[in-house]
Design a protein around this motif. Structure first.
Motif, PDB file in Angstrom:
ATOM      1  N   LYS A   1       0.817  -1.214   0.000  1.00 22.03           N
ATOM      2  CA  LYS A   1       0.000   0.000   0.000  1.00 22.03           C
ATOM      3  C   LYS A   1       0.853   1.268   0.000  1.00 22.03           C
ATOM      4  CE  LYS A   1      -4.388   1.199   2.059  1.00 22.03           C
ATOM      5  NZ  LYS A   1      -4.974   1.397   3.366  1.00 22.03           N
ATOM      6  N   GLY A   2       0.507   2.188  -0.907  1.00 22.09           N
ATOM      7  CA  GLY A   2       1.166   3.491  -0.900  1.00 22.09           C
ATOM      8  C   GLY A   2       2.572   3.483  -1.433  1.00 22.09           C
ATOM      9  N   MET A   3       2.981   2.405  -2.091  1.00 23.24           N
ATOM     10  CA  MET A   3       4.327   2.361  -2.650  1.00 23.24           C
ATOM     11  C   MET A   3       4.456   3.472  -3.697  1.00 23.24           C
ATOM     12  SD  MET A   3       6.599  -0.719  -3.223  1.00 23.24           S
ATOM     13  CE  MET A   3       7.974  -0.883  -4.313  1.00 23.24           C
TER      14      MET A   3
ATOM     15  N   ILE B   1      10.580  -4.478  -2.681  1.00 21.81           N
ATOM     16  CA  ILE B   1       9.171  -4.319  -2.298  1.00 21.81           C
ATOM     17  C   ILE B   1       8.953  -4.835  -0.876  1.00 21.81           C
ATOM     18  CG2 ILE B   1       6.827  -5.076  -2.820  1.00 21.81           C
ATOM     19  CD1 ILE B   1       7.673  -5.194  -5.778  1.00 21.81           C
ATOM     20  N   LEU B   2       9.617  -5.958  -0.554  1.00 18.72           N
ATOM     21  CA  LEU B   2       9.460  -6.510   0.792  1.00 18.72           C
ATOM     22  C   LEU B   2      10.034  -5.568   1.846  1.00 18.72           C
ATOM     23  CD1 LEU B   2      10.221 -10.306   0.331  1.00 18.72           C
ATOM     24  CD2 LEU B   2       8.026  -9.204   0.633  1.00 18.72           C
ATOM     25  N   VAL B   3      11.156  -4.911   1.517  1.00 18.76           N
ATOM     26  CA  VAL B   3      11.718  -3.945   2.464  1.00 18.76           C
ATOM     27  C   VAL B   3      10.714  -2.820   2.685  1.00 18.76           C
ATOM     28  CG1 VAL B   3      13.522  -2.231   2.828  1.00 18.76           C
ATOM     29  CG2 VAL B   3      14.116  -4.463   1.937  1.00 18.76           C
ATOM     30  N   TYR B   4      10.088  -2.379   1.601  1.00 21.01           N
ATOM     31  CA  TYR B   4       9.072  -1.330   1.733  1.00 21.01           C
ATOM     32  C   TYR B   4       7.928  -1.803   2.627  1.00 21.01           C
ATOM     33  CZ  TYR B   4       5.160   1.684   0.639  1.00 21.01           C
ATOM     34  OH  TYR B   4       4.090   2.517   0.754  1.00 21.01           O
TER      35      TYR B   4
ATOM     36  N   ALA C   1       8.814   8.163   1.917  1.00 17.57           N
ATOM     37  CA  ALA C   1       9.703   8.062   3.073  1.00 17.57           C
ATOM     38  C   ALA C   1      10.118   6.618   3.343  1.00 17.57           C
ATOM     39  CB  ALA C   1       9.022   8.646   4.309  1.00 17.57           C
ATOM     40  N   ALA C   2       9.215   5.666   3.095  1.00 22.37           N
ATOM     41  CA  ALA C   2       9.514   4.276   3.408  1.00 22.37           C
ATOM     42  C   ALA C   2      10.469   3.636   2.406  1.00 22.37           C
ATOM     43  CB  ALA C   2       8.216   3.467   3.479  1.00 22.37           C
ATOM     44  N   MET C   3      10.947   4.392   1.439  1.00 17.67           N
ATOM     45  CA  MET C   3      11.967   3.862   0.530  1.00 17.67           C
ATOM     46  C   MET C   3      13.261   4.631   0.639  1.00 17.67           C
ATOM     47  SD  MET C   3       9.996   2.726  -2.865  1.00 17.67           S
ATOM     48  CE  MET C   3      10.845   1.190  -3.001  1.00 17.67           C
TER      49      MET C   3
END
Lengths: 220, 483
Positions: free
Chosen positions: A172-174, B176-179, B191-193
């Motif tokens: 979600k939100g990627m 993607i899994l890290v995210y 921010a999450a990347m």
């Protein structure tokens, strides 16, 4: 979140895994490409549905790319290439259909066990999506290793990329950057592969990768 | 201070892009070869200026820290010297008709795009952007490997493309899994990347998810590093492409993938409950080392021989970083720099040798020190260095790897030393005839560019005897960061 929206998302993602299985036993190139087009279509629906339930409008772009580019343009292009190369005959699979299907079942089991266990804290939809996505990736890999024909290897690779898109939309939100990059890489991959196919055709009158293996990695 | 941070970093990226556009447009190959050198030189200057400019807060996409400066400077330096070598190499290829002028425009443009991709991978602070950059660098090398359009070159490019794509797919899944692991803690969106944000919060990420992510990332980027058993593309791609590309593949592209692995290793190390990344890397490193050492004995093609030697050395480096700790990390870092310099120098020499002899078969090349002393002795020095003999830089870094292993895990030192000695034997066995045997084959004069070749070898030799104190303290500091 639960209820119908979840069920539809689940249905579409599960459908993708099923279609990946269908790819495993196609023994004609045209049939394989048609199944791939179906794969891309279901992917587009799945991504579109995700865009709707996540209220993420940028995902509609990803869905549109999947629909236009992968479900229409690429299959038509590959049809043409196959006709031009005159290879619309049977695919020589390197491994029989029975063992391939069994291996496929094993891979799906593996990815379910692995992903459902490690994503226990994530939300239900993302969990399912990741588990299905890994199944699709591994099945795509299986298509690649069980085929000798260059075109079917490319199809296998593209179905693998579909799995990646599913995983990226499920998270979600990627940020958009990844979706664009995936679409872009498919574009580049296609061009590169197209160029290669023509050159291979030019040189060897065959797109059977086995023709490339004569050389076995060492000059004599 | 000379300029602001963003300007300098932007220059490292903009110069190659602009150059690529120009190189694709200009018809004269003499001009473009010169322009390629000039652009690479300017990029190097921009990279060096990173040392003196201010470093403000890392942004959501780009970052410069003590770790990646080392990689960027090494990358742009070898990129620059290789462009000089490339200029003399391709003029010969043009004379013999192996490449056409159209090919060369394409080749030069791709060279700069590859430099852009690699520099972007180093400065990116965003794990998604880093993935895109590594992918870009890979695709540009794929088309260059296939540029001769021979049967072998096409096979090599196809293999490289397929294996590289599968690797890059795994790496994306890991990303993607890290995210997914970061998203509940850091929140949705960009921010999450961002790597600097991730490392601050890594301790609270779901360890199970992070473990699986790292395995995918190690397999994915590990394919690019050339770790056994995912190395199959590497020898072919080195042997069949133009030699300048072999030099940058071994010297630089493998480092880019290694850098990506290191970044994620740091992330995993910051999470106390996640599995230790060390043992995985140690296993893959040792496997690659011993496997490649055995494979060295059966090589008949000289470029393939040194390609396997690259697998061997990447094995040692990954092993060292897998051991971790200040000393082993220091050794790994030093070994990486030394290997890049030495291996690209060897490929410079081999490229000219293959051109003058008209063959890459080891059997048909011999007695080089008599017929072509400039190249022959350079090859001898290079092989002595790469085999790990004193007083060269690689001896020092290998010594550090081995001694730190003895201090901490004596049992692991046995396969490590075994692999190094095995490779040492193979390389000297091949070298004796090539360098000192009875001269045979063509003995024509060679228009070689000796500057990049001897500059690299001189650096390696100096590093073996004396490392400047600021460099040592910088490396020690980076080794600390790597944990």
């Amino acid at each position: 979140m639960k209820g119908l929206t979840f069920d539809i998302a689940h249905l579409l993602a599960g459908g993708l895994v099923l279609i990946s299985f269908m790819m495993l036993y196609q023994d004609r190139l045209f049939a394989l490409i048609n199944v791939f087009a179906l794969h891309a279509l279901v992917l587009a629906l799945s991504v579109g549905w995700q865009a709707y339930i996540q209220n993420a409008h940028h995902l509609y772009v990803t869905a549109a790319i999947a629909l236009l580019f992968k479900a229409i343009v690429i299959p038509i292009g590959l049809h043409r290439i196959i006709l031009r190369l005159g290879i619309h005959r049977d695919i020589e699979t390197a491994v029989g259909i029975g063992p391939t299907m069994l291996a496929g079942i094993g891979l799906v089991t593996l990815s379910m066990v692995l992903m459902l266990r490690v994503t226990a804290t994530a939300d239900a939809l993302a969990r399912e999506d990741l588990a299905f996505a890994l199944s699709i990736i591994l099945l795509g890999l299986l298509v690649m290793v069980t085929r000798r024909n260059a075109v079917s290897q490319v199809v296998g690779f593209m179905s693998l990329e579909n799995g990646l898109v599913l995983a990226a939309t499920g998270a979600k939100g990627m940020p958009l950057v990844v979706e664009i990059s995936v679409a872009f890489s498919i574009l580049i991959a296609f061009i590169v592969v197209g160029v290669f196919l023509f050159r291979i055709r030019e040189r060897f009158d065959s797109v059977d990768v086995r023709a490339l293996d004569d050389h076995r990695g060492e000059r004599r | 201070m000379i300029g602001s941070f963003s300007d300098t970093v932007a220059l490292i990226l903009i110069i190659p892009v602009v150059a690529a556009g120009l190189l694709a447009a200009l018809p004269s190959y003499r001009v473009t070869a010169g322009l390629n050198v000039a652009a690479s030189f300017l990029t190097l200057v921009a990279a060096l200026s990173l040392f003196v400019t201010n470093r403000p807060e890392p942004g959501p996409y780009l970052v410069v820290d003590d770790l990646n400066i080392v990689f960027i400077v090494l990358n742009t330096f070898v990129g620059f010297t290789t462009s000089i070598f490339s200029a003399s190499y391709i003029s010969h290829e043009l004379e013999t008709g192996r490449l056409t002028k159209t090919n060369l425009r394409f080749y030069h443009a791709m060279y700069q795009i590859m430099m852009f991709g690699m520099n972007l991978a180093f400065v990116s602070n965003n794990i998604g952007l880093m993935w895109v950059a590594v992918e870009l660098a890979t695709l540009s090398t794929v088309v260059m490997v296939g540029i001769y359009r021979t049967h072998e070159a096409l096979e090599a490019a196809w293999k490289y493309f397929i294996l590289g794509s599968v690797g890059i797919a795994f790496a994306l899944f890991g990303t993607i899994l890290v995210y997914m692991a970061a998203q509940p803690i850091v929140g949705e969106g960009t921010a999450a990347m961002v790597w600097t944000v991730l490392i601050d919060h890594a301790a609270r990420f779901d360890p199970a998810l992070l473990n699986v992510a790292f395995i995918f990332l190690l397999l994915g980027y590990g394919t690019k590093v050339g770790l056994a058993p995912l190395h199959a593309w590497l020898p072919d791609a080195h042997a069949e492409g133009p030699t300048p590309i072999s030099a940058v593949l071994s010297g630089l592209l493998l480092n880019v993938a290694l850098y990506a692995v290191l970044r994620f290793k740091m992330l995993l190390a910051a999470s106390p409950d996640a599995v230790a990344p060390g043992p995985l890397m140690i296993t893959m490193g040792l496997t690659s080392l011993v496997f490649a050492a055995f494979m060295l004995y059966r090589r008949r093609d000289i470029k393939r021989l040194f390609a396997y030697s690259s697998i061997e050395h990447m094995g040692i480096i990954v092993f060292a970083f897998g051991m971790g700790g200040p000393l082993a990390n220091f050794a790994g870092l030093l070994h990486m720099v030394m290997h890049s310099l030495t291996k690209s120098a060897i490929f410079f020499a081999v490229g000219h040798i293959a051109q003058v002899k008209g063959t890459q078969k080891i059997k048909e090349i011999s007695g080089l020190t008599q017929t072509h002393p400039g190249l022959g002795w350079a090859l001898v020095i290079g092989v002595v260095a790469i085999a790990g003999l004193p007083p060269m830089g690689i001896f020092m870094s290998e010594f550090l790897v081995v001694s730190s292993t003895f201090a901490r895990q004596p049992l692991l030192a046995i396969p490590l030393v075994f692999g190094i000695l095995l490779a040492f034997g193979a390389l000297l066995l091949r070298l004796t005839n090539v360098a000192f045997g009875e001269p045979q084959g063509r003995t024509g004069a060679v228009e070689a560019s000796y500057f990049p070749l001897y500059a690299h070898l001189a650096l390696v030799m100096v590093a073996g005897v004396y490392l400047p104190a600021p460099l040592v303290s910088w490396f020690q500091h980076v080794a600390q960061i790597l944990g």
